[in-house]
Scaffold this motif. Structure first.
Motif, PDB file in Angstrom:
ATOM      1  N   GLN A 189       6.713  -2.725 -10.966  1.00  0.00           N
ATOM      2  CA  GLN A 189       6.247  -2.467  -9.616  1.00  0.00           C
ATOM      3  C   GLN A 189       5.270  -1.310  -9.635  1.00  0.00           C
ATOM      4  O   GLN A 189       5.350  -0.424 -10.468  1.00  0.00           O
ATOM      5  CB  GLN A 189       7.422  -2.164  -8.698  1.00  0.00           C
ATOM      6  N   VAL A 190       4.349  -1.334  -8.683  1.00  0.00           N
ATOM      7  CA  VAL A 190       3.315  -0.313  -8.609  1.00  0.00           C
ATOM      8  C   VAL A 190       3.813   0.881  -7.804  1.00  0.00           C
ATOM      9  O   VAL A 190       4.395   0.713  -6.732  1.00  0.00           O
ATOM     10  CB  VAL A 190       2.046  -0.897  -7.953  1.00  0.00           C
ATOM     11  N   GLN A 191       3.589   2.084  -8.314  1.00  0.00           N
ATOM     12  CA  GLN A 191       3.834   3.301  -7.543  1.00  0.00           C
ATOM     13  C   GLN A 191       2.500   3.796  -6.997  1.00  0.00           C
ATOM     14  O   GLN A 191       1.481   3.741  -7.698  1.00  0.00           O
ATOM     15  CB  GLN A 191       4.478   4.388  -8.409  1.00  0.00           C
ATOM     16  N   LEU A 192       2.519   4.306  -5.759  1.00  0.00           N
ATOM     17  CA  LEU A 192       1.274   4.568  -5.034  1.00  0.00           C
ATOM     18  C   LEU A 192       1.255   5.961  -4.432  1.00  0.00           C
ATOM     19  O   LEU A 192       2.257   6.392  -3.842  1.00  0.00           O
ATOM     20  CB  LEU A 192       1.110   3.531  -3.922  1.00  0.00           C
ATOM     21  N   VAL A 193       0.115   6.651  -4.550  1.00  0.00           N
ATOM     22  CA  VAL A 193      -0.078   7.965  -3.935  1.00  0.00           C
ATOM     23  C   VAL A 193      -1.424   7.965  -3.233  1.00  0.00           C
ATOM     24  O   VAL A 193      -2.467   7.843  -3.892  1.00  0.00           O
ATOM     25  CB  VAL A 193      -0.020   9.085  -4.979  1.00  0.00           C
ATOM     26  N   GLU A 194      -1.394   8.121  -1.904  1.00  0.00           N
ATOM     27  CA  GLU A 194      -2.613   8.139  -1.101  1.00  0.00           C
ATOM     28  C   GLU A 194      -3.100   9.573  -0.891  1.00  0.00           C
ATOM     29  O   GLU A 194      -2.290  10.501  -0.829  1.00  0.00           O
ATOM     30  CB  GLU A 194      -2.368   7.494   0.269  1.00  0.00           C
ATOM     31  N   SER A 195      -4.421   9.731  -0.749  1.00  0.00           N
ATOM     32  CA  SER A 195      -5.005  11.041  -0.479  1.00  0.00           C
ATOM     33  C   SER A 195      -6.359  10.863   0.188  1.00  0.00           C
ATOM     34  O   SER A 195      -6.887   9.749   0.245  1.00  0.00           O
ATOM     35  CB  SER A 195      -5.154  11.837  -1.776  1.00  0.00           C
ATOM     36  N   GLY A 196      -6.900  11.976   0.701  1.00  0.00           N
ATOM     37  CA  GLY A 196      -8.251  11.955   1.240  1.00  0.00           C
ATOM     38  C   GLY A 196      -8.353  11.990   2.748  1.00  0.00           C
ATOM     39  O   GLY A 196      -9.456  12.039   3.296  1.00  0.00           O
ATOM     40  N   TYR A 236      -3.023  -7.044  -9.389  1.00  0.00           N
ATOM     41  CA  TYR A 236      -2.558  -7.125  -8.018  1.00  0.00           C
ATOM     42  C   TYR A 236      -3.717  -7.182  -7.023  1.00  0.00           C
ATOM     43  O   TYR A 236      -4.690  -6.431  -7.149  1.00  0.00           O
ATOM     44  CB  TYR A 236      -1.710  -5.900  -7.664  1.00  0.00           C
ATOM     45  N   ALA A 237      -3.569  -8.025  -5.997  1.00  0.00           N
ATOM     46  CA  ALA A 237      -4.384  -7.878  -4.799  1.00  0.00           C
ATOM     47  C   ALA A 237      -3.816  -6.697  -4.018  1.00  0.00           C
ATOM     48  O   ALA A 237      -2.594  -6.512  -3.955  1.00  0.00           O
ATOM     49  CB  ALA A 237      -4.357  -9.140  -3.962  1.00  0.00           C
ATOM     50  N   MET A 238      -4.720  -5.904  -3.443  1.00  0.00           N
ATOM     51  CA  MET A 238      -4.320  -4.662  -2.772  1.00  0.00           C
ATOM     52  C   MET A 238      -4.857  -4.610  -1.355  1.00  0.00           C
ATOM     53  O   MET A 238      -5.846  -5.276  -1.021  1.00  0.00           O
ATOM     54  CB  MET A 238      -4.854  -3.451  -3.546  1.00  0.00           C
ATOM     55  N   GLY A 239      -4.216  -3.795  -0.553  1.00  0.00           N
ATOM     56  CA  GLY A 239      -4.686  -3.627   0.818  1.00  0.00           C
ATOM     57  C   GLY A 239      -4.511  -2.210   1.303  1.00  0.00           C
ATOM     58  O   GLY A 239      -3.690  -1.446   0.775  1.00  0.00           O
ATOM     59  N   TRP A 240      -5.319  -1.865   2.291  1.00  0.00           N
ATOM     60  CA  TRP A 240      -5.127  -0.619   3.054  1.00  0.00           C
ATOM     61  C   TRP A 240      -4.525  -1.003   4.405  1.00  0.00           C
ATOM     62  O   TRP A 240      -5.035  -1.893   5.096  1.00  0.00           O
ATOM     63  CB  TRP A 240      -6.441   0.119   3.258  1.00  0.00           C
ATOM     64  N   TYR A 241      -3.434  -0.331   4.740  1.00  0.00           N
ATOM     65  CA  TYR A 241      -2.729  -0.509   5.988  1.00  0.00           C
ATOM     66  C   TYR A 241      -2.860   0.788   6.781  1.00  0.00           C
ATOM     67  O   TYR A 241      -3.085   1.852   6.223  1.00  0.00           O
ATOM     68  CB  TYR A 241      -1.241  -0.758   5.739  1.00  0.00           C
ATOM     69  N   ARG A 242      -2.630   0.700   8.084  1.00  0.00           N
ATOM     70  CA  ARG A 242      -2.557   1.918   8.891  1.00  0.00           C
ATOM     71  C   ARG A 242      -1.523   1.748   9.993  1.00  0.00           C
ATOM     72  O   ARG A 242      -1.248   0.644  10.440  1.00  0.00           O
ATOM     73  CB  ARG A 242      -3.927   2.277   9.480  1.00  0.00           C
ATOM     74  N   ILE A 292      -8.409  -6.451  -0.923  1.00  0.00           N
ATOM     75  CA  ILE A 292      -9.284  -6.705  -2.063  1.00  0.00           C
ATOM     76  C   ILE A 292      -8.479  -7.429  -3.128  1.00  0.00           C
ATOM     77  O   ILE A 292      -7.367  -7.029  -3.458  1.00  0.00           O
ATOM     78  CB  ILE A 292      -9.903  -5.385  -2.590  1.00  0.00           C
ATOM     79  N   THR A 293      -9.033  -8.504  -3.643  1.00  0.00           N
ATOM     80  CA  THR A 293      -8.341  -9.260  -4.684  1.00  0.00           C
ATOM     81  C   THR A 293      -8.540  -8.599  -6.045  1.00  0.00           C
ATOM     82  O   THR A 293      -9.303  -7.633  -6.187  1.00  0.00           O
ATOM     83  CB  THR A 293      -8.867 -10.691  -4.746  1.00  0.00           C
ATOM     84  N   SER A 294      -7.893  -9.147  -7.045  1.00  0.00           N
ATOM     85  CA  SER A 294      -8.049  -8.624  -8.402  1.00  0.00           C
ATOM     86  C   SER A 294      -9.478  -8.778  -8.893  1.00  0.00           C
ATOM     87  O   SER A 294      -9.923  -8.030  -9.763  1.00  0.00           O
ATOM     88  CB  SER A 294      -7.087  -9.330  -9.358  1.00  0.00           C
ATOM     89  N   SER A 295     -10.216  -9.718  -8.310  1.00  0.00           N
ATOM     90  CA  SER A 295     -11.628  -9.917  -8.677  1.00  0.00           C
ATOM     91  C   SER A 295     -12.583  -9.323  -7.653  1.00  0.00           C
ATOM     92  O   SER A 295     -13.761  -9.663  -7.627  1.00  0.00           O
ATOM     93  CB  SER A 295     -11.912 -11.406  -8.863  1.00  0.00           C
ATOM     94  N   SER A 296     -12.046  -8.442  -6.792  1.00  0.00           N
ATOM     95  CA  SER A 296     -12.840  -7.646  -5.838  1.00  0.00           C
ATOM     96  C   SER A 296     -13.449  -8.432  -4.685  1.00  0.00           C
ATOM     97  O   SER A 296     -14.472  -8.030  -4.135  1.00  0.00           O
ATOM     98  CB  SER A 296     -13.921  -6.841  -6.573  1.00  0.00           C
ATOM     99  N   ILE A 343      -0.586  -6.772  -1.722  1.00  0.00           N
ATOM    100  CA  ILE A 343      -0.518  -7.887  -0.779  1.00  0.00           C
ATOM    101  C   ILE A 343      -0.268  -9.161  -1.566  1.00  0.00           C
ATOM    102  O   ILE A 343      -0.614  -9.220  -2.761  1.00  0.00           O
ATOM    103  CB  ILE A 343      -1.816  -8.014   0.050  1.00  0.00           C
ATOM    104  N   PRO A 344       0.320 -10.191  -1.009  1.00  0.00           N
ATOM    105  CA  PRO A 344       0.778 -10.281   0.374  1.00  0.00           C
ATOM    106  C   PRO A 344       2.127  -9.633   0.642  1.00  0.00           C
ATOM    107  O   PRO A 344       2.503  -9.478   1.811  1.00  0.00           O
ATOM    108  CB  PRO A 344       0.866 -11.794   0.584  1.00  0.00           C
TER     109      PRO A 344
END
Length: 114
Positions: free
Chosen positions: A1-8, A32-38, A51-55, A98-99
């Protein structure tokens, strides 16, 4: 599983810009396909960019033309460039797979206010 740290995140005036970063570790990020949530106060968490693994990218209508999601698989990094920010963009921003999101990070607060 991916561990995640957001910043900025931070405080920015309407019309300003921010670049969010997400550092991923612990698994094969590039697969992994990834997403930004809010999540804004009192509202449900929403997925705003993917964004998919192929961008290949997608955006929710409210951020199209203003936000750009990107990734650097060599550095295990995900980014969200946010331009022309509006007060309605105020939220805690999270990255995740995602998903099916995994464990959530702490998020990064974005506040758009004059």
């Amino acid at each position: 599983q991916v561990q995640l740290v957001e910043s900025g995140g931070g405080l920015v005036q309407p019309g300003g810009s921010l670049r969010l970063s997400c550092a991923a570790s612990g698994s094969i990020f590039s697969f992994y396909a990834m997403g930004w949530y809010r999540q804004a106060p009192g509202k449900q968490r929403e997925l705003v960019a993917t964004i998919t693994s192929s961008s290949v990218t997608t955006y929710v209508d409210s951020v199209k033309g203003r936000f750009a999601i990107s990734r650097d698989n060599a550095k295990n990094m995900l980014y969200l460039q946010m331009n022309s920010l509006k007060p309605d963009d105020t939220a805690v921003y999270y990255c995740n797979t995602i998903p099916r999101p995994g464990n959530w990070g702490q998020g990064t607060q974005v506040t758009v206010s004059s």
